[in-house]
Scaffold this motif. Structure first.
Motif, PDB file in Angstrom:
ATOM      1  N   ASP A  45      38.060  -5.567  11.392  1.00  9.47           N
ATOM      2  CA  ASP A  45      37.620  -4.385  11.945  1.00  9.47           C
ATOM      3  C   ASP A  45      36.366  -4.980  12.711  1.00  9.47           C
ATOM      4  O   ASP A  45      36.073  -4.314  14.026  1.00  9.47           O
ATOM      5  N   LYS A  46      35.496  -5.257  11.931  1.00 10.71           N
ATOM      6  CA  LYS A  46      33.954  -5.431  12.324  1.00 10.71           C
ATOM      7  C   LYS A  46      34.199  -6.609  13.539  1.00 10.71           C
ATOM      8  O   LYS A  46      33.639  -6.716  14.468  1.00 10.71           O
ATOM      9  N   LEU A  47      34.915  -7.582  12.958  1.00 11.23           N
ATOM     10  CA  LEU A  47      35.106  -8.793  13.786  1.00 11.23           C
ATOM     11  C   LEU A  47      35.631  -8.394  15.225  1.00 11.23           C
ATOM     12  O   LEU A  47      35.257  -8.789  16.427  1.00 11.23           O
ATOM     13  N   GLN A  48      36.929  -7.559  15.063  1.00 10.51           N
ATOM     14  CA  GLN A  48      37.223  -7.035  16.621  1.00 10.51           C
ATOM     15  C   GLN A  48      36.250  -6.251  17.205  1.00 10.51           C
ATOM     16  O   GLN A  48      36.048  -6.518  18.795  1.00 10.51           O
ATOM     17  N   ALA A  49      35.453  -5.549  16.666  1.00 11.77           N
ATOM     18  CA  ALA A  49      34.400  -4.638  17.487  1.00 11.77           C
ATOM     19  C   ALA A  49      33.480  -5.666  18.040  1.00 11.77           C
ATOM     20  O   ALA A  49      32.855  -5.480  19.299  1.00 11.77           O
ATOM     21  N   ILE A  50      32.799  -6.673  17.554  1.00  7.35           N
ATOM     22  CA  ILE A  50      32.207  -7.902  17.921  1.00  7.35           C
ATOM     23  C   ILE A  50      32.756  -8.392  19.031  1.00  7.35           C
ATOM     24  O   ILE A  50      32.085  -8.380  20.119  1.00  7.35           O
ATOM     25  N   ALA A  51      34.125  -8.707  18.911  1.00 13.53           N
ATOM     26  CA  ALA A  51      34.631  -9.630  19.989  1.00 13.53           C
ATOM     27  C   ALA A  51      34.735  -8.714  21.149  1.00 13.53           C
ATOM     28  O   ALA A  51      34.700  -9.394  22.264  1.00 13.53           O
ATOM     29  N   ALA A  52      35.175  -7.340  21.051  1.00 18.61           N
ATOM     30  CA  ALA A  52      35.181  -6.454  22.182  1.00 18.61           C
ATOM     31  C   ALA A  52      33.836  -6.242  22.832  1.00 18.61           C
ATOM     32  O   ALA A  52      33.839  -6.450  24.160  1.00 18.61           O
ATOM     33  N   TYR A  53      32.761  -6.417  22.190  1.00 21.77           N
ATOM     34  CA  TYR A  53      31.442  -6.059  22.629  1.00 21.77           C
ATOM     35  C   TYR A  53      31.139  -7.329  23.403  1.00 21.77           C
ATOM     36  O   TYR A  53      30.384  -7.135  24.559  1.00 21.77           O
ATOM     37  N   LEU A  54      31.311  -8.486  22.866  1.00 17.29           N
ATOM     38  CA  LEU A  54      31.165  -9.842  23.748  1.00 17.29           C
ATOM     39  C   LEU A  54      32.227 -10.194  24.584  1.00 17.29           C
ATOM     40  O   LEU A  54      31.649 -11.236  25.343  1.00 17.29           O
ATOM     41  N   ARG A  55      33.156  -9.310  24.665  1.00 13.47           N
ATOM     42  CA  ARG A  55      34.184  -9.693  25.655  1.00 13.47           C
ATOM     43  C   ARG A  55      34.540 -11.145  25.639  1.00 13.47           C
ATOM     44  O   ARG A  55      34.805 -12.105  26.596  1.00 13.47           O
ATOM     45  N   VAL A  56      35.003 -11.670  24.092  1.00 18.84           N
ATOM     46  CA  VAL A  56      35.616 -12.896  23.941  1.00 18.84           C
ATOM     47  C   VAL A  56      37.094 -12.250  23.158  1.00 18.84           C
ATOM     48  O   VAL A  56      37.041 -11.338  22.707  1.00 18.84           O
ATOM     49  N   ASP A  57      37.974 -13.420  23.154  1.00 21.96           N
ATOM     50  CA  ASP A  57      38.933 -13.019  22.414  1.00 21.96           C
ATOM     51  C   ASP A  57      38.911 -13.423  20.815  1.00 21.96           C
ATOM     52  O   ASP A  57      37.850 -13.908  20.520  1.00 21.96           O
ATOM     53  N   LEU A  58      39.425 -12.472  19.948  1.00 26.85           N
ATOM     54  CA  LEU A  58      39.311 -12.506  18.589  1.00 26.85           C
ATOM     55  C   LEU A  58      39.360 -13.818  17.867  1.00 26.85           C
ATOM     56  O   LEU A  58      38.589 -14.333  17.109  1.00 26.85           O
TER      57      LEU A  58
END
Length: 111
Positions: A45-58
């Motif tokens: 969940d945290k990795l997904q939040a970071i990926a979304a914020y950075l606008r990168v694929d998981l």
């Protein structure tokens, strides 16, 4: 390995740990622990939040991983002995694995 990728992605975005934490809604100390490999199996969940914020694929967290070791941490984290997975968690893992596989297939066809 995830820690190195997280740090590289964060630095490429020109963000401090505090900025990344604030923007993605995760704790700054958690970011520091992951980047220094004190947390080896971070929650998806945290990795997904970071990926979304950075606008990168998981899948970006697993890029440049040597062949044969591309096992998403969600699977490693979720499949501990004796741990039962909810249906929602199973579906989440399946979706993530499809994303990772799609990225690998795309890279092979580009070569």
């Amino acid at each position: 390995m995830i820690g190195l990728r997280l740090r590289a992605l964060r630095e490429a975005a020109g963000l401090s740990r505090a900025e990344l934490a604030r923007g993605s809604g995760v704790d700054e100390q958690w970011v520091a622990k992951v980047e220094t490999n004190k947390i080896e199996s971070p929650g998806i969940d945290k990795l997904q939040a970071i990926a979304a914020y950075l606008r990168v694929d998981l899948a970006s967290f697993w890029e440049d991983v040597p062949e044969g070791s591309l096992v998403p941490l969600t699977v490693k984290f979720s499949l501990r002995p004796g741990r039962k997975l909810s249906q929602a968690k199973r579906l989440q893992i399946e979706r993530i694995l499809r994303e990772v596989a799609k990225g690998l297939i795309s890279e092979e066809s580009d070569a």
